[in-house]
Design a protein around this motif. Structure first.
Motif, short mmCIF file in Angstrom:
data_model
loop_
_atom_site.label_atom_id
_atom_site.label_comp_id
_atom_site.label_asym_id
_atom_site.label_seq_id
_atom_site.Cartn_x
_atom_site.Cartn_y
_atom_site.Cartn_z
N ASP A 570 -24.45 49.55 56.28
CA ASP A 570 -23.88 48.41 57.00
C ASP A 570 -24.92 47.31 57.16
O ASP A 570 -24.65 46.13 57.00
N ILE A 571 -26.12 47.75 57.52
CA ILE A 571 -27.18 46.77 57.74
C ILE A 571 -27.52 46.05 56.44
O ILE A 571 -27.67 44.84 56.40
N LYS A 572 -27.55 46.81 55.37
CA LYS A 572 -27.84 46.23 54.07
C LYS A 572 -26.79 45.17 53.72
O LYS A 572 -27.11 44.06 53.29
N ALA A 573 -25.52 45.54 53.93
CA ALA A 573 -24.44 44.60 53.61
C ALA A 573 -24.57 43.33 54.44
O ALA A 573 -24.39 42.21 53.96
N TYR A 574 -24.95 43.52 55.69
CA TYR A 574 -25.09 42.39 56.60
C TYR A 574 -26.23 41.47 56.15
O TYR A 574 -26.08 40.24 56.06
N VAL A 575 -27.39 42.09 55.83
CA VAL A 575 -28.54 41.30 55.39
C VAL A 575 -28.19 40.54 54.11
O VAL A 575 -28.44 39.34 54.00
N HIS A 576 -27.55 41.23 53.18
CA HIS A 576 -27.19 40.57 51.92
C HIS A 576 -26.28 39.39 52.15
O HIS A 576 -26.46 38.32 51.58
N HIS A 577 -25.31 39.61 53.01
CA HIS A 577 -24.36 38.54 53.26
C HIS A 577 -25.06 37.29 53.79
O HIS A 577 -24.84 36.19 53.33
N ARG A 578 -25.95 37.52 54.76
CA ARG A 578 -26.63 36.34 55.33
C ARG A 578 -27.57 35.69 54.33
O ARG A 578 -27.65 34.47 54.26
#
Ligand SMILES: [Zn+2]
Length: 761
Positions: A570-578
């Motif tokens: 989840d954190i990875k997806a969040y970082v990538h998105h930003r």
């Protein structure tokens, strides 16, 4: 341009009131002559443009902000300065209701004009309830327009119907859209006019429907609207559509499709706007609105220019149907107007409150939807996939009285996960006819902390979804002397129990149990809830007290500790998105992998920590700074907050301290407007409140405390197109989180990031 005339202030008889710049420019384009500015009294801060149309001398008055408080001030000052003003035209953009009138269905770019109906003035005033967001209560009708204006409106309609060319279109063409600065007044093409299903909510207000992912399948197909009378109502560049009827005015932006339809039905409202209530209190006006959106969450500014232009064109036409002498003879009998307003208010109070609104007021449910939407706005495509696709969730969905407890450290993403689950349950309930109701407890909001608050909200949600549950509530309301006696304590519990009994398959999602101030009561209520009547999904920090209560209540394997789960994805997806989507972050493209790997590795499950680091990264000016930052990442949240505090520039420290003190000690979120006054307050000096010390513009407040505070509310409407770049881009969350109107006065709300972990917790 020819020499401008200079008249006296007494020569002006008609006020043209328009709050927004886009409306003022359109108004000026409609003037035949522009006159010299006149000196104005020191206490009058309005901006006036003077001119004439067809022999009428007109004052074009602008407002500084939208909302009817300032409209009232503008009108009072203006009437002091121009003593011969007879009436006003309130001309600008408004939110339409997708209803139909004699002129066909209301669409974007149409015009709505207030028209008295029976005893009603054609403008109905709404006020929001004191307590909570989004409650519109009708408090009366406003002063009716003077006859000379009503006659003009009628005459213009008749003339237009009989003529082969639309005079409004001729006026509209005065705005030369080939000029660069006026291009925004062009009509957007009809395929830019989308009406969504009332219940389909637009999640991220900063993004367009396309970017936000609003699905075309949720649009209302209105091609069938016209099937009875083919082509009669077809959109035509050479003809404008005018609807006349009731306009609703209030201090809140209408931004909710379902609420829009409920209110519109009870009062036959065609349009919602924000200025008339203030202006009309003692000054007769005709309200003219160009429709720029559908008063729902999918609002955007594409149609602002054109809608402002058509409203201005309509207003100009009126001057050709008003004899100059008649206008001059028109008198304002203030006592009459006041009396009339009082009368209509009385009758509205006595008879016209709809029962639904009264029940809602009596129950006083906190708006928990705002927590859901702002948490959900932070989710990304893959957030929670590990959970949603797992077997524990599958069995949760399939077991009628399932129980799950998601627990974790502060900042690990519990609330976002809860909102993701709610979204998923709402989407995939389908045939099972399941009902999802929810409540988000909150440290930072006093009205969202107690068992009592939760019950009121759950009761209200159930009553909205099921007629049987609603019938039960209506009985209770009647038994409480039509709402004159309050409902509380154990009565709330028993009403809720009875309502749930009437409904099959209820899922109750309760977020952040640890943020409740009546924890023992709450836990007792949960654990003694009769089994077989609903399933529970709970989230909280892992605290002893909660664990003690829940252990014997939960089936085995139903307490999930988030730190032990693959939240790293989840954190990875969040970082990538930003990194991909934010300008300040996307420029480090060559370093994205390094940034992402480093943050994910060091986060140990803490979303909040990652959020803070990304905030700091987005302020880095060069690659060396990014590298240095990555090498010296703080160990945990406490170190992170220390560093943020250290980095506040020295000149901002005194105000930052003041703001943080107020935010930390307040028992509810504060509005931007309140915080502007905090900055101007210093009890230790000879001027404890220095009006010149106010921060301007208000959103610079966010800049004082960096990522320690966050804007979660936004009720200032139409401002967006004119928003300066700056704070919003430096603080990307600043205005993106809160997609529904909040209770307070015009302004946004600020929450303390450090004190409240709700957004990520
Ligand atoms: Zn949308």
């Amino acid at each position: 341009m020819a020499e401008r005339k200079k008249l006296k202030r007494e020569d002006y008889t008609v006020a043209w009131i328009c709050p927004l710049e886009v409306e003022q420019i359109a108004a000026l384009e409609m003037l035949e002559e522009e006159h010299h500015r006149l000196p104005q009294p020191a206490n009058d801060h309005n901006v006036y443009n003077l001119g004439s149309i067809n022999g009428h001398n007109v004052v074009v008055a602008g407002l500084h902000t939208t909302g009817n408080c300032s409209a009232a001030t503008v009108v009072a000052q203006m009437r002091g300065t121009f003593p011969q003003l007879r009436f006003g035209l309130l001309v600008g953009i408004g939110g339409g209701v997708p209803a139909s009138t004699d002129a066909g269905p209301i669409r974007l770019g149409h015009i709505v004009v207030s028209k008295p109906v029976g005893q009603h003035s054609g403008a109905v005033q709404y006020d929001h309830g004191k307590a909570e967001a989004g409650t519109f209560i009708r408090i009366g009708f406003l002063a009716p327009p003077p006859n000379v204006l009503l006659n003009a409106a009628r005459e213009s309609e008749v003339r237009r119907r009989r003529s082969s060319e639309d005079p409004l279109v001729t006026h509209l063409r005065r705005i030369d859209t080939s000029k660069r600065g006026l291009r925004n007044y062009n009509r957007p093409s009809s395929d830019q006019d989308h009406l969504y299903e009332p219940s389909y909510v637009h999640v991220d207000r900063e993004k367009s429907c396309k970017k936000c992912g609003c699905e075309a399948g949720e649009r209302v197909d209105r091609s069938t609207d016209d099937s009875d009378d083919e082509n009669i109502y077809e959109e035509d560049d050479n003809w404008l559509t005018v609807h006349r009827g009731t306009i609703a005015s209030g201090e809140l932006v209408m931004r909710d499709g379902q609420q829009r339809d409920t209110l519109a039905q009870s009062d036959k409202i065609l349009c919602f706007e924000m200025e008339a209530a203030g202006a009309l209190n003692d000054f007769p006006c005709l309200v003219v609105r160009g429709i720029s959106d559908y008063s729902d969450s999918h609002k955007n500014d594409k149609w602002h220019g054109y809608a402002a232009a058509v409203a201005a064109a309509y207003a100009r036409e009126l001057f050709y149907h008003m004899p100059v002498d008649e206008v001059k003879q028109c008198r304002i009998w203030e006592t009459d107007v006041k009396e009339m307003i009082q009368n209509t208010r009385k009758s509205a109070r006595a008879a016209d409150y709809t029962e639904d609104l009264r029940i809602k007021q009596w129950l006083g449910p906190a708006d928990t939807y705002i927590n859901y939407t702002s948490a959900f706005a932070l989710h990304h495509e893959n957030t929670g996939r590990w959970f949603l696709e797992g077997s524990r969730y599958e069995s949760f969905r399939e077991t009628p009285d399932a129980r799950l407890w998601l627990r974790g450290i502060p900042g690990c993403g519990k609330t976002v996960l809860a909102s993701t689950v709610i979204h998923d349950l709402q989407r995939c309930v389908g045939s099972a006819a399941s009902t999802v109701i929810f409540f988000f407890f909150s440290f930072s909001n006093e009205s969202k902390q107690k068992l009592d608050h939760m019950l009121r909200s759950l009761i209200f949600q159930l009553s909205e979804r099921h007629q049987t549950a609603k019938d039960r509530l209506v009985v209770e309301f009647k038994e409480h002397d039509d709402g004159r006696k309050p409902l509380h304590g154990t009565a709330l519990q028993s009403v809720f129990g009875q309502m749930v009994d009437t409904v099959q398959n209820v899922t109750i999602v309760l977020d952040a149990l640890d943020e409740s101030t009546t924890r023992p009561e709450l836990l007792k209520w949960i654990t003694s809830f009769p089994s077989g009547h609903g399933r529970f999904l709970l989230t909280s920090r892992s605290e002893m007290e909660i664990e003690d209560f829940l252990t014997s209540w939960l089936p085995s394997n139903c307490a999930i500790t988030l730190e032990n789960e693959p939240v790293g994805d989840d954190i990875k997806a969040y970082v990538h998105h930003r990194l991909e989507t934010e300008r300040n972050l996307s420029r480090w493209r060559s370093m994205h992998n390094t940034i992402s790997d480093t943050l994910v590795e060091k986060a140990s499950g803490m979303f909040q920590w990652v959020y803070c680091q990304l905030e700091e990264l987005s302020g880095c000016l060069d690659k060396a700074a990014v590298r240095l930052m990555l090498q010296t990442l703080p160990l945990d949240l406490n170190h992170t907050y220390d560093r943020i505090l250290d980095n506040i520039p020295r000149s901002r420290v005194p105000n930052a301290i003041k703001l943080l003190q107020f935010l930390a000690l307040s028992n509810r979120p504060l509005s931007l407007r309140e915080l502007v006054d905090v900055v101007a307050t210093d009890p230790n000096t000879s001027i404890p409140f220095d009006i010149e010390g106010r921060a301007a513009p208000p959103d610079t407040i966010v800049g004082y405390c960096s990522s320690l505070i966050r804007l979660t509310g936004q009720t200032v409407k139409y401002k967006q197109p004119y928003k300066q770049p700056g704070p919003a881009s430096a603080f990307p969350y600043a205005s993106s989180v809160e997609p529904v109107p909040k209770s307070d006065d015009a302004g946004s709300e600020l929450d303390l990031e450090a004190g409240s972990e709700t957004e990520y917790g």
